[in-house]
Design an enzyme around this catalytic site. Structure first.
Site, PDB file in Angstrom:
ATOM      1  N   GLU A 250       0.671  -1.136   0.335  1.00 41.01           N
ATOM      2  CA  GLU A 250      -0.189   0.363  -0.391  1.00 41.01           C
ATOM      3  C   GLU A 250       0.753   1.711  -0.132  1.00 41.01           C
ATOM      4  OE1 GLU A 250      -2.389  -0.691   3.567  1.00 41.01           O
ATOM      5  OE2 GLU A 250      -3.177  -2.123   2.896  1.00 41.01           O
ATOM      6  N   LYS A 252       2.453   4.709   1.489  1.00 43.44           N
ATOM      7  CA  LYS A 252       3.112   4.709   2.657  1.00 43.44           C
ATOM      8  C   LYS A 252       2.547   6.717   2.632  1.00 43.44           C
ATOM      9  CE  LYS A 252       5.492   4.705   7.376  1.00 43.44           C
ATOM     10  NZ  LYS A 252       4.708   6.054   7.359  1.00 43.44           N
ATOM     11  N   ARG A 257      -2.284   9.233  11.525  1.00 42.40           N
ATOM     12  CA  ARG A 257      -3.552   8.232  11.340  1.00 42.40           C
ATOM     13  C   ARG A 257      -4.405   8.771  12.025  1.00 42.40           C
ATOM     14  NH1 ARG A 257      -0.649   2.413  12.564  1.00 42.40           N
ATOM     15  NH2 ARG A 257      -2.363   1.116  12.222  1.00 42.40           N
ATOM     16  N   ARG A 272      -2.593   8.301  16.841  1.00 39.12           N
ATOM     17  CA  ARG A 272      -2.416   7.477  16.837  1.00 39.12           C
ATOM     18  C   ARG A 272      -1.577   6.925  18.206  1.00 39.12           C
ATOM     19  NH1 ARG A 272       3.367   6.084  13.690  1.00 39.12           N
ATOM     20  NH2 ARG A 272       4.159   5.101  15.542  1.00 39.12           N
ATOM     21  N   GLU A 302      -5.488   6.691   7.396  1.00 40.55           N
ATOM     22  CA  GLU A 302      -4.825   8.439   6.805  1.00 40.55           C
ATOM     23  C   GLU A 302      -5.586   9.370   7.170  1.00 40.55           C
ATOM     24  OE1 GLU A 302      -1.552   7.217   8.620  1.00 40.55           O
ATOM     25  OE2 GLU A 302      -0.246   8.213   7.761  1.00 40.55           O
ATOM     26  N   PHE A 342      -7.879   2.749   5.098  1.00 41.80           N
ATOM     27  CA  PHE A 342      -6.882   1.259   5.395  1.00 41.80           C
ATOM     28  C   PHE A 342      -7.192   0.008   5.581  1.00 41.80           C
ATOM     29  CE2 PHE A 342      -4.164   4.081   8.460  1.00 41.80           C
ATOM     30  CZ  PHE A 342      -3.355   2.985   8.914  1.00 41.80           C
ATOM     31  N   LYS A 423       7.731  -1.822   6.786  1.00 38.47           N
ATOM     32  CA  LYS A 423       7.911  -0.260   5.967  1.00 38.47           C
ATOM     33  C   LYS A 423       9.233   0.229   5.025  1.00 38.47           C
ATOM     34  CE  LYS A 423       8.563   2.290  10.098  1.00 38.47           C
ATOM     35  NZ  LYS A 423       8.140   2.656  11.671  1.00 38.47           N
TER      36      LYS A 423
HETATM   37  P1  AMP Z   1       6.081   5.073  11.059  1.00 38.89           P
HETATM   38  O1  AMP Z   1       5.350   6.546  11.212  1.00 38.89           O
HETATM   39  O2  AMP Z   1       7.256   5.886  10.128  1.00 38.89           O
HETATM   40  O3  AMP Z   1       6.531   4.424  11.716  1.00 38.89           O
HETATM   41  O4  AMP Z   1       5.081   4.534  10.111  1.00 38.89           O
HETATM   42  C1  AMP Z   1       3.803   3.854  10.318  1.00 38.89           C
HETATM   43  C2  AMP Z   1       2.640   5.290  10.465  1.00 38.89           C
HETATM   44  O5  AMP Z   1       2.577   5.600   8.815  1.00 38.89           O
HETATM   45  C3  AMP Z   1       1.689   4.703  10.214  1.00 38.89           C
HETATM   46  O6  AMP Z   1       1.223   5.305  12.176  1.00 38.89           O
HETATM   47  C4  AMP Z   1       0.485   5.892  10.123  1.00 38.89           C
HETATM   48  O7  AMP Z   1      -0.219   6.864  10.194  1.00 38.89           O
HETATM   49  C5  AMP Z   1       1.076   5.559   8.243  1.00 38.89           C
HETATM   50  N1  AMP Z   1       0.871   5.336   7.161  1.00 38.89           N
HETATM   51  C6  AMP Z   1       0.238   6.250   5.952  1.00 38.89           C
HETATM   52  N2  AMP Z   1      -0.127   4.578   5.178  1.00 38.89           N
HETATM   53  C7  AMP Z   1      -0.157   3.716   6.101  1.00 38.89           C
HETATM   54  C8  AMP Z   1      -1.258   2.579   5.018  1.00 38.89           C
HETATM   55  N3  AMP Z   1      -1.027   2.063   4.167  1.00 38.89           N
HETATM   56  N4  AMP Z   1      -0.737   1.228   6.340  1.00 38.89           N
HETATM   57  C9  AMP Z   1      -0.702   1.606   7.683  1.00 38.89           C
HETATM   58  N5  AMP Z   1      -0.023   2.876   8.111  1.00 38.89           N
HETATM   59  C10 AMP Z   1       0.271   3.767   6.913  1.00 38.89           C
END
Ligand code: AMP
Length: 589
Positions: A250, A252, A257, A272, A302, A342, A423
């Site tokens: 998907e 990102k 969130r 979040r 998101e 999502f 990710k």
């Molecule tokens: P990180 O902040 O780098 O740990 O990445 C996780 C965050 O990416 C999540 O808390 C979401 O806010 C965001 N996010 C963006 N796209 C997605 C997706 N397709 N699925 C899940 N989280 C996503």
């Protein structure tokens, strides 16, 4: 239950930083606690009245507390101010002052935990004109009947300065030992906590219904679920190694969130970090009932800021304009958004977290009616590195940060970071120059232009194994006057007198903060360090890891909790990857 029992345990807990001792004190406390008070005790030991997502703040200022102490003791505010200045701790200052008073008082009614809790609750609910006087009245009436020790902890809770250094994990250890006789049951409590985000409710359930009650614990609407998190990977190759030969990918998106809870007319949005954010997004709460076609549901999406003319995604920072209490209607028109779904965690009275990814995505698509405002996050099924590469390019061109990769046959694991979701961010493909999300734990006062702010910050990662925050670097570059100002406003209220025991650092900071705020930092490389504590002894005995030339990127990650910060494991893997890259480069040369 007598409040003195709690105050005495607080006192013992303040005198140690050892997790085992803290757990033992809690076990002794729970053993003396009647079932109907256990949830209140759990909130109070965390300095709260209710779970964070309910947003109940005590918000009592020092001045008001001094007025109440003065009213109760008959001692002039000036004297109280002197005691406070000398001590730096209002709780202790109150105890000293009231010590003088108790010598002249004969009759004291003993106070109960229930009375303290209910009074604090009333104080938290007071607002508007006359509320200050009422608060003083309530506080002084408690102080009238409190012993100096009890008073000191009442004040610490009121002012938000109770720092026992106990993490949720320690509370859960103690609950498992007390009510099931087996610390291993912590895992079951953790599951219940992950789906409710309410430690008081978990505590009450195990106290009243035992471990069987915890096994039956269910998701409830309007109790936010702790989000599932992703591990980071650095290359397409690593994705294939970890995900196998078929998985979902998907976009990102770089936004905020949101967990949307909806049941009939009622709708609530949680961030979040499980803060209620409904007020910042009235456009979402207004439009969702038509978009979500279910009697009730919990969905994840998101929120992304967009350019209204082109429809392009804008960076996360744009959403910060929505974080305001007043004139939100103006912000809604000036900073338009889209909601990109999502996941679905609950639908029509049923828990969906047990369903696998495929089933959840199908359900999600069946209940959300897409339009200009609400969309599904773009997704495809990938089988090899080429598929990932192609979708990655598309996602970056569309303005996203990279990809999320999700196993097709796995359920939604609330509150856990694991390899079922990965990710792959754009910058992770660049071996050095990587960004890290770090917790601000200490500050050093600035000089020159930076007087009156923290010129340098001490930063930590999160160590999941020990539930602590080991230091990784000091950062003093990358700040603008504005960001220094903003950081000071956020950090100043988080100042503590004593270093929180979960902070692992030998540095002597000018001030210590509660480990709560996360900021983003880049660095030139990761080096071995005799001073910093991250991954101590992992690479070399007696040595930790540190960031070289760290720089603040300007991103304050308000949406993250300290436990969401980069972990020791991530730093170790970056360190190893970086060394491999350097080795490869040397070989080529
Ligand atoms: P990180 O902040 O780098 O740990 O990445 C996780 C965050 O990416 C999540 O808390 C979401 O806010 C965001 N996010 C963006 N796209 C997605 C997706 N397709 N699925 C899940 N989280 C996503």
């Amino acid at each position: 239950m007598e409040y003195s029992i709690l105050a005495e345990v607080f006192q013992k807990m303040e005198s140690t930083t050892k997790r085992l001792e803290l757990t033992q004190f809690l076990v002794e406390l729970f053993e003396k606690t009647p079932h109907e008070v256990v949830s209140k005790i759990v909130y109070l030991i965390q300095g709260k009245l209710r779970p964070d997502f309910e947003g109940i703040e005590l918000g009592v200022a020092e001045k008001l507390a001094m007025k109440a102490i003065s009213k109760s003791s008959g001692i002039a505010i000036k004297k109280i101010q002197e005691a406070y200045t000398k001590d730096g701790d209002m709780g202790h200052a109150a105890a000293v002052i009231l010590e003088q008073k108790t010598q002249t008082t004969f009759l004291m009614e003993s106070i109960t935990v229930e009375r303290v809790y209910e009074t604090l609750f009333k104080i938290a609910k007071l607002e508007g004109s006359g509320s200050q006087d009422m608060k003083i009245k309530y506080i002084s009436s408690l102080l009238n009947d409190a012993s100096p020790l009890e008073a000191s902890f009442i004040l610490k809770i009121l002012l938000g300065t109770l720092r026992l250094g106990i993490a949720e994990n320690t509370v859960m250890d103690a609950l498992a030992i007390t009510y099931s006789g087996d610390k291993q049951n912590r895992k079951l409590l953790q599951n219940a906590y992950n789906v409710s985000s309410d430690l008081g409710k978990v505590a009450e359930t195990i106290a009243v219904e035992g471990i069987e009650g915890i096994k039956k614990f269910k998701i409830s609407l309007f109790n936010p679920i702790r989000p599932m998190l992703a591990d980071r990977v650095k290359s397409e190759k690593e994705v294939i190694e970890k995900m196998g030969n078929e998985f979902a990918i998907e976009y990102k998106l770089d936004g905020e969130r949101v967990q949307i809870h909806i049941a009939g007319e009622r709708i609530e949005l949680f961030s979040r970090s499980l803060e209620k954010i409904s007020d910042y997004y009235p456009d979402i709460t207004e439009k969702m009932p038509k978009i979500i076609q279910a009697d009730d549901a919990i969905l994840e999406a998101e929120i992304v800021a967009i350019n209204e003319n082109t429809g392009d995604f804008l960076p996360f920072q744009e959403l910060m304009h929505r974080r305001r209490k007043y004139k939100i209607e103006k912000a809604v028109t000036e900073y338009p958004i889209t909601v990109n779904f999502f996941d679905v965690l609950y639908c029509n009275g049923k828990d969906c977290t047990e369903l696998n990814y495929n089933e959840r995505r199908r359900k999600l698509e069946s209940i959300v009616k897409q339009n200009e405002f609400a969309k599904f996050i773009p997704m495809t099924i990938a089988k090899n590195e080429n598929d990932i590469e192609e979708f990655f390019e598309n996602s970056i061109n569309a303005g996203s940060e990279g990809l999320m990769l999700k196993m097709l046959d796995k359920p939604y694991q609330a509150g856990s970071r694991g390899s079922h979701w990965l990710k792959l961010k754009r910058e992770y493909r660049n071996e050095l120059g990587d960004s890290l999300d770090l917790v601000v734990v200490g500050g050093f006062f600035g000089k020159g232009r930076r007087t009156g702010s923290y010129g340098t910050l001490l930063l930590s990662t999160y160590d999941e194994n020990t539930d602590t925050f080991p230091s990784i670097c000091k950062v003093g570059t990358g700040f603008t006057d504005d960001s220094l100002d903003q950081l000071y406003q956020i950090l100043n209220p988080k100042t503590t007198i004593k270093k929180n025991p979960r902070i692992n650092s030998e540095m002597e900071a000018d001030v210590w903060f509660e480990p709560e705020l996360v900021i983003e930092v880049v660095a030139s490389e990761i080096t071995l360090s005799p001073i910093h504590k991250v991954a101590k002894d992992e690479i070399r005995k007696g040595t930790g890891l540190a960031l070289r030339f760290p720089k603040f990127t300007g991103k304050i990650r308000l949406e993250k909790t300290a436990e969401d910060a980069s972990t020791d494991e991530e730093v170790i893997s970056l360190y190893k990857g970086q060394n491999k890259a350097v080795r490869d480069k040397n070989l080529i040369q």
